[in-house]
Design a protein around this motif. Structure first.
Motif, PDB file in Angstrom:
ATOM      1  N   UNK A  39       7.755   3.614  -2.735  1.00 65.55           N
ATOM      2  CA  UNK A  39       8.582   3.936  -3.906  1.00 65.55           C
ATOM      3  C   UNK A  39       7.731   4.060  -5.168  1.00 65.55           C
ATOM      4  N   UNK A  40       6.538   3.471  -5.120  1.00 57.97           N
ATOM      5  CA  UNK A  40       5.651   3.471  -6.284  1.00 57.97           C
ATOM      6  C   UNK A  40       4.511   4.478  -6.152  1.00 57.97           C
ATOM      7  N   UNK A  41       3.994   4.632  -4.928  1.00 56.02           N
ATOM      8  CA  UNK A  41       2.742   5.377  -4.749  1.00 56.02           C
ATOM      9  C   UNK A  41       2.856   6.570  -3.809  1.00 56.02           C
ATOM     10  N   UNK A  42       4.053   6.922  -3.352  1.00 60.33           N
ATOM     11  CA  UNK A  42       4.190   8.057  -2.447  1.00 60.33           C
ATOM     12  C   UNK A  42       4.043   7.652  -0.986  1.00 60.33           C
ATOM     13  N   UNK A  43       4.258   8.622  -0.107  1.00 52.71           N
ATOM     14  CA  UNK A  43       4.364   8.350   1.330  1.00 52.71           C
ATOM     15  C   UNK A  43       3.048   7.963   1.998  1.00 52.71           C
ATOM     16  N   UNK A  44       1.923   8.253   1.370  1.00 60.20           N
ATOM     17  CA  UNK A  44       0.640   8.034   2.041  1.00 60.20           C
ATOM     18  C   UNK A  44       0.081   6.625   1.868  1.00 60.20           C
ATOM     19  N   UNK A  45       0.697   5.827   1.003  1.00 60.27           N
ATOM     20  CA  UNK A  45       0.130   4.502   0.722  1.00 60.27           C
ATOM     21  C   UNK A  45       0.261   3.599   1.952  1.00 60.27           C
ATOM     22  N   UNK A  46      -0.774   2.788   2.197  1.00 57.62           N
ATOM     23  CA  UNK A  46      -0.778   1.863   3.336  1.00 57.62           C
ATOM     24  C   UNK A  46      -1.020   0.446   2.827  1.00 57.62           C
ATOM     25  N   UNK A  47      -0.185  -0.497   3.245  1.00 57.81           N
ATOM     26  CA  UNK A  47      -0.444  -1.912   2.941  1.00 57.81           C
ATOM     27  C   UNK A  47      -1.413  -2.438   3.998  1.00 57.81           C
ATOM     28  N   UNK A  48      -2.427  -3.170   3.565  1.00 54.86           N
ATOM     29  CA  UNK A  48      -3.493  -3.607   4.473  1.00 54.86           C
ATOM     30  C   UNK A  48      -3.566  -5.126   4.639  1.00 54.86           C
ATOM     31  N   UNK A  49      -3.211  -5.864   3.610  1.00 57.76           N
ATOM     32  CA  UNK A  49      -3.387  -7.314   3.692  1.00 57.76           C
ATOM     33  C   UNK A  49      -2.448  -8.004   2.714  1.00 57.76           C
ATOM     34  N   UNK A  50      -2.172  -9.276   2.982  1.00 58.65           N
ATOM     35  CA  UNK A  50      -1.338 -10.061   2.065  1.00 58.65           C
ATOM     36  C   UNK A  50      -1.611 -11.537   2.283  1.00 58.65           C
ATOM     37  N   UNK A  51      -1.279 -12.322   1.263  1.00 61.45           N
ATOM     38  CA  UNK A  51      -1.485 -13.771   1.335  1.00 61.45           C
ATOM     39  C   UNK A  51      -0.580 -14.448   0.316  1.00 61.45           C
ATOM     40  N   UNK A  52      -0.199 -15.693   0.603  1.00 67.13           N
ATOM     41  CA  UNK A  52       0.678 -16.460  -0.289  1.00 67.13           C
ATOM     42  C   UNK A  52      -0.146 -17.524  -0.998  1.00 67.13           C
ATOM     43  N   UNK A  53       0.134 -17.729  -2.287  1.00 63.99           N
ATOM     44  CA  UNK A  53      -0.581 -18.736  -3.069  1.00 63.99           C
ATOM     45  C   UNK A  53      -0.321 -20.126  -2.479  1.00 63.99           C
ATOM     46  N   UNK A  54      -1.377 -20.875  -2.110  1.00 66.24           N
ATOM     47  CA  UNK A  54      -1.173 -22.171  -1.441  1.00 66.24           C
ATOM     48  C   UNK A  54      -0.567 -23.232  -2.349  1.00 66.24           C
ATOM     49  N   UNK A  55      -0.715 -23.070  -3.664  1.00 67.41           N
ATOM     50  CA  UNK A  55      -0.178 -24.083  -4.587  1.00 67.41           C
ATOM     51  C   UNK A  55       1.207 -23.732  -5.110  1.00 67.41           C
ATOM     52  N   UNK A  56       1.508 -22.448  -5.195  1.00 64.98           N
ATOM     53  CA  UNK A  56       2.852 -22.018  -5.581  1.00 64.98           C
ATOM     54  C   UNK A  56       3.255 -20.902  -4.631  1.00 64.98           C
ATOM     55  N   UNK A  57       4.024 -21.269  -3.605  1.00 64.30           N
ATOM     56  CA  UNK A  57       4.354 -20.337  -2.530  1.00 64.30           C
ATOM     57  C   UNK A  57       5.277 -19.201  -2.951  1.00 64.30           C
ATOM     58  N   UNK A 105      -1.311  15.357  -2.234  1.00 63.77           N
ATOM     59  CA  UNK A 105      -0.027  16.037  -2.385  1.00 63.77           C
ATOM     60  C   UNK A 105       1.161  15.087  -2.254  1.00 63.77           C
ATOM     61  N   UNK A 106       1.054  14.088  -1.365  1.00 65.76           N
ATOM     62  CA  UNK A 106       2.182  13.160  -1.202  1.00 65.76           C
ATOM     63  C   UNK A 106       1.934  11.870  -1.974  1.00 65.76           C
ATOM     64  N   UNK A 107       0.912  11.888  -2.811  1.00 66.19           N
ATOM     65  CA  UNK A 107       0.541  10.683  -3.552  1.00 66.19           C
ATOM     66  C   UNK A 107       1.257  10.637  -4.893  1.00 66.19           C
ATOM     67  N   UNK A 108       2.558  10.907  -4.889  1.00 67.12           N
ATOM     68  CA  UNK A 108       3.275  10.970  -6.161  1.00 67.12           C
ATOM     69  C   UNK A 108       3.461   9.563  -6.708  1.00 67.12           C
ATOM     70  N   UNK A 109       2.900   9.338  -7.884  1.00 65.04           N
ATOM     71  CA  UNK A 109       2.925   7.996  -8.473  1.00 65.04           C
ATOM     72  C   UNK A 109       4.073   7.907  -9.475  1.00 65.04           C
ATOM     73  N   UNK A 110       4.899   6.880  -9.323  1.00 68.29           N
ATOM     74  CA  UNK A 110       6.080   6.746 -10.176  1.00 68.29           C
ATOM     75  C   UNK A 110       5.697   6.266 -11.573  1.00 68.29           C
ATOM     76  N   UNK A 111       6.649   6.426 -12.498  1.00 65.46           N
ATOM     77  CA  UNK A 111       6.440   5.947 -13.874  1.00 65.46           C
ATOM     78  C   UNK A 111       6.214   4.436 -13.875  1.00 65.46           C
ATOM     79  N   UNK A 112       6.997   3.719 -13.067  1.00 71.63           N
ATOM     80  CA  UNK A 112       6.853   2.258 -13.003  1.00 71.63           C
ATOM     81  C   UNK A 112       5.441   1.879 -12.565  1.00 71.63           C
ATOM     82  N   UNK A 113       4.922   2.610 -11.575  1.00 71.49           N
ATOM     83  CA  UNK A 113       3.570   2.330 -11.074  1.00 71.49           C
ATOM     84  C   UNK A 113       2.529   2.580 -12.158  1.00 71.49           C
ATOM     85  N   UNK A 114       2.709   3.667 -12.917  1.00 71.91           N
ATOM     86  CA  UNK A 114       1.775   3.971 -14.004  1.00 71.91           C
ATOM     87  C   UNK A 114       1.717   2.831 -15.014  1.00 71.91           C
TER      88      UNK A 114
END
Length: 657
Positions: A165-183, A488-497
């Motif tokens: 919704x922010x970066x277009x159809x080509x964006x890929x999420x690769x990794x994530x982590x939760x803060x150990x002190x504030x979950x 071409x599919x990397x349409x970046x939304x106003x919110x993302x900008x």
């Protein structure tokens, strides 16, 4: 209380410098038949889980080097992530894989008890958090972050964050982590240089209020509901990368966050940026990427120049504003530079000697040691900037620019720092700003206005302005460049900008490794005080840096091809690593009586230079390198040696103070 004190002592001292120097291979755990792509300790540190291309997970007793359990996960492709579910007594294990599936396993009966097939592309990471029992999250290459609820009445998943919704159809999420002190805080790495930090609770509250609102179902085209509430996301980026992006894209060099993790105390975020370096972001003392509102006239006669005190310490005051410079009204007192104590003066002289011998990395490391002990000495920052500018590794000119600005903030009449600032701006493609800075320099230091160095930079700047290319407009200033779409599919939304424009910059940068071949390469804090940083590398080694000085202190060969995973034990100086080889390797300090450690890479500088060349090489050349061909003359990126282009700069830039 006694036990708590003992644990505190244990954690404080478990990774100290002599231990790092003696770190060596303790054991190889054999049992997989494919690359080992993920490792995970349980909370107590007496179990280690691994996942592999062979679609099996193995649970080990690492302290006794025993395989406790091996099971096929039901996945039909490579496993990329494995996690113990908190509060499950180490009974429940979660896996994510290249078949786009997330599976939940009960280890006591060796069965897969739940399968989620909601993602439409490879699942790269799973995250868990003690504060959220029966809950976990996944990041996948469909651009989605999903949240899972394992409670009996609702085994389901929902989309928490949709990056498309922010970066277009080509964006890929690769990794994530939760803060150990504030979950409540979740960090996400994806394609591109930006790392995202989200407030989970704020997102949930926003969704609840939208559901409860009577008009929630009625939207016009203009009245668009924001997918995330304001304040629920904060972005982080190495300040020079958005400007570099078009150049990297042209050279088929991909920037992607391959791993994110928080420090044990939750105040820092570490990112292994694929295609670039490792970065540490300070979540408490945040800083904006540097902007260039440059200081105006500074009277120089009899004042402080190049960090040395002279008779009159007064000039036009300037102070940092959003890490750029803003003029302050009236005149301010420049604090005279305190002489360095003898041991730091010796350290500075050693650094100067290394610089004179063109040993740029050695000079940088010595200046960094001195800076840590004397953080308010302008001369040290100015000298380190000169060494960065000579070495020219990826990001060096931006670090040099930061050092120049720091030197000028400590001493507004630091002649060399002013000149180097202009050169850095030019090298970073801020050509108009470089011209403004150089003109400013000539006004402040008229005796230098016609030096060979000034003339040379002037010519370079004017040539660049004259040969404006089509994308010159994009390269002017830091703002617009990070808003540009790249496909071409990397349409970046106003919110993302808006979120990108509000990004915060890094605190520390760690160089030496290479991260271009795999997109699961980790970097981690080592030691419960997070006093070291470790990272895998494409050259089969893993690298250990001091966190505060960013100096490289150890390189060890951890794999025949590539080290991807490094997971430190929760309470001992004990490290588990894996990569392309079908084994898990365990590392700890070896007894002093033991013979020489054959896995130590002695020439750390040579290994680092080779990795910088590899990162800047043509993709075909890298492929040939990986096949074992040695390509002579592969020097793009200026990883080592000397450069002649600014040797005419005389005393303004070349020699440290």
């Amino acid at each position: 209380v006694q036990e708590r004190g003992a644990l505190g002592f244990e954690r404080h001292y478990h990774v100290t410098d002599p231990f790092i120097r003696r770190l060596g291979l303790e054991a190889e755990l054999q049992g997989h038949s494919g690359c080992v792509n993920c490792l995970e300790w349980n909370e107590k540190g007496d179990l280690l889980a691994s996942g592999s291309d062979d679609q099996h997970t193995i649970v080990w007793d690492p302290l006794h080097h025993k395989k406790l359990l091996s099971m096929h996960t039901g996945h039909t492709a490579n496993i990329f992530s494995v996690k113990f579910l908190p509060h499950s007594g180490d009974r429940i294990l979660i896996t994510g894989a290249a078949d786009s599936k997330v599976h939940v396993h009960d280890l006591t009966v060796k069965e897969t008890i739940h399968m989620f097939g909601d993602h439409t592309n490879r699942v790269k990471r799973i995250a868990t958090a003690p504060m959220w029992p029966n809950t976990f999250w996944s990041a996948a290459e469909d651009g989605l972050i999903r949240q899972y609820d394992l409670r009996e009445n609702s085994k389901r998943s929902e989309v928490l964050i949709d990056l498309t919704e922010y970066c277009g159809q080509l964006v890929e999420a690769k990794c994530l982590t939760v803060n150990p002190q504030d979950n409540n805080y979740l960090a996400v790495g994806a394609s591109g240089p930006f790392v995202r930090l989200y407030d989970i609770r704020m997102i949930h509250n926003h969704r609840k209020s939208m559901k409860q609102s009577p008009s929630a179902g009625v939207h016009t085209f203009c009245d668009r509901q924001k997918p995330l509430p304001d304040g629920a996301a904060q972005y982080y980026v190495a300040g020079h990368l958005p400007v570099k992006l078009p150049d990297y894209n042209n050279r088929l060099r991909v920037l992607v966050a391959t791993y994110v993790t928080f420090s044990p105390d939750g105040t820092e975020l570490l990112v292994n940026m694929g295609g670039e370096q490792v970065y540490l972001f300070d979540l408490t003392y945040k800083q904006r990427p540097y902007t260039f509102l440059l200081p105006k006239k500074c009277h120089t006669s009899g004042e402080v120049q190049n960090g040395k005190t002279s008779t009159n310490g007064v000039s036009n005051g300037i102070h940092l504003h959003s890490n750029g410079f803003r003029l302050s009204e009236g005149r301010a007192h420049v604090s005279p530079q305190v002489e360095l104590p003898p041991y730091l003066e010796r350290l500075k002289q050693q650094a100067n000697e290394a610089f004179a011998c063109q040993l740029w990395t050695q000079a940088i490391q010595l200046y960094s040691k001195a800076v840590q002990k004397a953080p308010n000495n302008a001369m040290l920052y100015g000298n380190r900037a000169a060494a960065y500018m000579k070495r020219k590794w990826d990001g060096d000119h931006y670090d040099a620019l930061r050092d120049c600005l720091k030197a000028i903030s400590l001493n507004p009449c630091h002649l060399k720092a002013h000149f180097r600032l202009a050169r850095c701006l030019f090298e970073l493609k801020y050509v108009a700003e470089a011209l403004e800075c150089l003109d400013d320099f000539k006004g402040k230091f008229p005796e230098q206005a016609h030096s060979s160095a000034c003339d040379a930079l002037d010519r370079d700047i004017n040539a660049a302005l004259f040969s404006k290319s089509e994308n010159a407009e994009d390269k002017k200033g830091g703002g617009p460049i990070r808003l540009r779409a790249t496909g071409r599919k990397d349409s970046i939304s106003e919110d993302e900008m808006v979120l990108r424009e509000r990004s915060y910059d890094y605190k520390f940068r760690y160089c030496g490794h290479c991260n271009t071949t795999t997109d699961i390469k980790e970097a981690n804090f080592f030691g419960s005080n997070a006093q070291y940083i470790v990272s895998g590398s494409d050259d089969g080694s893993f690298f250990i840096w001091e966190k505060e000085t960013t100096n490289l202190v150890r390189v060890l060969q951890g794999d025949e091809s590539i080290v991807n995973c490094l997971q430190p034990h929760p309470s001992y100086c004990f490290l588990a690593t894996s990569g392309i080889d079908p084994v898990v390797r365990l590392w700890n300090p070896r007894p002093e009586s033991e013979t020489l450690n054959g896995r130590v890479v002695v020439d750390m500088e040579g290994a680092s230079q080779a990795n910088q060349r590899r990162m800047n090489a043509d993709p075909l050349e890298v492929m040939l390198l990986n096949m074992g061909y040695r390509i002579t003359g592969l020097t793009s990126g200026g990883a080592g040696g000397s450069d002649d282009e600014d040797s005419s700069e005389g005393q303004v830039q070349c020699r440290p103070s």
